[in-house]
Enzyme design. Structure first.
Site, PDB file in Angstrom:
ATOM      1  N   GLY A  63     -10.126   0.437  -3.427  1.00  0.00           N
ATOM      2  CA  GLY A  63      -9.097  -0.574  -3.578  1.00  0.00           C
ATOM      3  C   GLY A  63      -8.005  -0.197  -4.556  1.00  0.00           C
ATOM      4  N   ASP A  86     -12.663  -0.429   7.077  1.00  0.00           N
ATOM      5  CA  ASP A  86     -12.680  -1.759   6.484  1.00  0.00           C
ATOM      6  C   ASP A  86     -12.081  -2.736   7.493  1.00  0.00           C
ATOM      7  OD1 ASP A  86     -13.671  -0.486   4.277  1.00  0.00           O
ATOM      8  OD2 ASP A  86     -11.835  -0.655   3.088  1.00  0.00           O
ATOM      9  N   ARG A 123     -14.191   9.737   6.288  1.00  0.00           N
ATOM     10  CA  ARG A 123     -14.970  10.504   5.323  1.00  0.00           C
ATOM     11  C   ARG A 123     -16.208   9.674   5.001  1.00  0.00           C
ATOM     12  NH1 ARG A 123     -10.089   9.091   1.884  1.00  0.00           N
ATOM     13  NH2 ARG A 123     -10.646   7.171   0.803  1.00  0.00           N
ATOM     14  N   ASP A 157      -8.070  -0.715   6.424  1.00  0.00           N
ATOM     15  CA  ASP A 157      -8.177   0.613   5.815  1.00  0.00           C
ATOM     16  C   ASP A 157      -9.130   1.455   6.650  1.00  0.00           C
ATOM     17  OD1 ASP A 157      -7.626   2.623   4.034  1.00  0.00           O
ATOM     18  OD2 ASP A 157      -9.017   1.935   2.488  1.00  0.00           O
ATOM     19  N   LYS A 217       0.843  -1.192   0.000  1.00  0.00           N
ATOM     20  CA  LYS A 217       0.000   0.000   0.000  1.00  0.00           C
ATOM     21  C   LYS A 217       0.880   1.244   0.000  1.00  0.00           C
ATOM     22  CE  LYS A 217      -3.527  -2.233   2.897  1.00  0.00           C
ATOM     23  NZ  LYS A 217      -4.269  -2.158   4.188  1.00  0.00           N
ATOM     24  N   ASN A 234     -15.760  -9.397   5.076  1.00  0.00           N
ATOM     25  CA  ASN A 234     -15.169  -8.077   4.862  1.00  0.00           C
ATOM     26  C   ASN A 234     -16.244  -7.029   5.130  1.00  0.00           C
ATOM     27  OD1 ASN A 234     -14.130  -5.691   3.835  1.00  0.00           O
ATOM     28  ND2 ASN A 234     -13.274  -6.605   1.996  1.00  0.00           N
ATOM     29  N   THR A 237     -15.378  -7.513  -3.057  1.00  0.00           N
ATOM     30  CA  THR A 237     -14.164  -7.133  -3.774  1.00  0.00           C
ATOM     31  C   THR A 237     -13.673  -8.325  -4.582  1.00  0.00           C
ATOM     32  OG1 THR A 237     -12.719  -7.772  -1.942  1.00  0.00           O
ATOM     33  CG2 THR A 237     -13.490  -5.488  -1.985  1.00  0.00           C
ATOM     34  N   ILE A 285      -2.210  -6.378  -4.234  1.00  0.00           N
ATOM     35  CA  ILE A 285      -2.134  -7.702  -3.627  1.00  0.00           C
ATOM     36  C   ILE A 285      -1.254  -8.580  -4.513  1.00  0.00           C
ATOM     37  CG2 ILE A 285      -3.433  -9.733  -2.889  1.00  0.00           C
ATOM     38  CD1 ILE A 285      -5.825  -7.920  -2.394  1.00  0.00           C
TER      39      ILE A 285
END
Length: 392
Positions: free
Chosen positions: A181, A285, A302, A298, A171, A220, A243, A186
């Site tokens: 994402g 997340d 906001r 994450d 990241k 998730n 995702t 990954i």
């Protein structure tokens, strides 16, 4: 018209107050980690309009007759608290006008100082940047709920990755915003690693990067909260995120049975942000692995993609809500007519419609974001039927 909007349990105005405006558009500046297509970025400016009850800067293509007709079909008057732009220049004008009027701006994504002075931010800009910086995750979780991770300078990244077993996650740790994402890489194998390193090289950045263990996920969640001095800290709800294998966002459904340890972990993180000075909506997340452990991967201080869906949850018919975003692959007229059919049937709730026919150029597809709602089997059947209809 019914009083649908008057029954919202929470609005952004209740949190942010008077003399504050909102923009969810990413800056027109170059960002190597947020590659949202221009028309998609424009459409998303209206995604939170129904939960705002405060001035929102939105694109002109989202306020036309078709947008208003979809709202009317759902039993609502089109909100009047918006300010429009049509291009980068007029967008910058709206920001400067707000600054000149002494208003504060809640930015979904940070903008450079050539747009407005940092003092115009509703949330202190340095704090806002720090809260959303992936490198500082440990600070806002106070070291809890984290997978194994390491922060390394970009010049050492390639060498450090040789010490990690696949799969792992890379990241960016700079101040550029990310979403959906994008920017998260990954790596399951050496091909993925080489692709990530190539992308990083193309970004021409001297920032640090975060390497994390990949969590083998059972669920998730995006767990969301809101805070202001007037309302206190509220749990808004959670969505289950869909995702792909590389972490790219493909929508979500409302989660009605969230493990208490997930809600508690999110609340603890929100309290940490509030203690530092954050005010407003935030979504985190949080992953649950096969051992029931909770991991924060994450933090988004906001509004989030599913915020409107969660706030509208109790107002929509049925037990199942699914976030729905799409663009026209058929003709714009056929696309709109099918959307109108679904809205009139009471199973698709409109959040924003972006009219491709607003533009003088040909071939601009219309776009839509909304919420399927009803019983699960019925929602999934109509979602699949729409996808089959809307094919190239």
């Amino acid at each position: 018209m019914n009083n649908f909007l008057s029954r919202r349990p929470l609005t952004m105005h209740q949190l942010y107050g008077d003399h504050v405006i909102f923009t969810s558009r990413p800056s027109f500046e170059k960002n190597p980690w947020l590659t949202t297509e221009e028309h998609q970025a424009n459409m998303l400016t209206a995604r939170e309009l129904l939960i705002a009850d405060m001035p929102v800067i939105i694109h002109e293509a989202t306020v036309g007759e078709k947008s208003r007709a979809l709202m009317q079909a759902a039993g609502m008057e089109f909100p009047s608290s918006y300010r429009t732009f049509k291009d980068a220049e007029s967008y910058a004008e709206r920001l400067r006008e707000a600054e000149a009027a002494g208003e504060k701006i809640f930015f979904q994504y940070t903008h450079g100082e050539e747009f407005v002075e940092p003092s115009t931010y509703y949330i202190d800009k340095e704090l806002f940047v720090a809260l959303n910086n992936k490198m500082k995750l440990a600070k806002w979780t106070k070291g809890k709920f984290l997978p194994k991770r390491k922060v390394v300078p970009v010049r050492q990244l390639s060498e450090e990755l040789q010490k990690w077993d696949y799969p792992y996650v890379i990241k960016p740790g700079d101040d550029h915003p990310t979403a959906g994402g994008y920017g998260v890489m990954i790596c399951y194998n050496s091909q993925d690693r080489d692709k990530a390193l190539s992308r990083i090289q193309e970004a021409e950045t001297d920032a640090d990067f975060v390497i994390e263990d990949y969590i083998r996920t059972e669920q998730n969640y995006c767990v969301q909260y809101a805070y202001s001095e007037a309302t206190g800290l509220q749990y808004i709800g959670a969505s289950i995120q869909n995702t792909n294998e590389y972490g790219k966002y493909h929508g979500n459904i409302t989660a009605h049975h969230v493990p208490e340890q997930v809600i508690a972990a999110g609340r603890e993180i929100m309290e940490n942000g509030v203690a530092a000075g954050y005010r407003g909506i935030a979504g985190f997340d949080l992953l649950v692995d096969d051992q029931g452990e909770v991991y924060a991967i994450d933090l988004n201080f906001r509004q989030n993609g599913s915020t409107s869906m969660l706030i509208m949850d109790e107002l929509l018919a049925g037990d199942y809500e699914k976030f729905f975003g799409t663009f026209a692959k058929v003709s714009n007229d056929a696309f709109y007519n099918r959307l109108m059919e679904e809205v009139r049937a009471g199973r698709l709730f409109p959040l924003a419609y972006y009219d491709g026919d607003y533009f003088t150029e040909e071939g601009i597809p219309s776009r839509f974001v909304g919420i399927w709602h009803g019983e699960k089997e019925d929602v999934e059947a109509h979602d699949q039927a729409f996808a089959q209809f809307n094919q190239d």
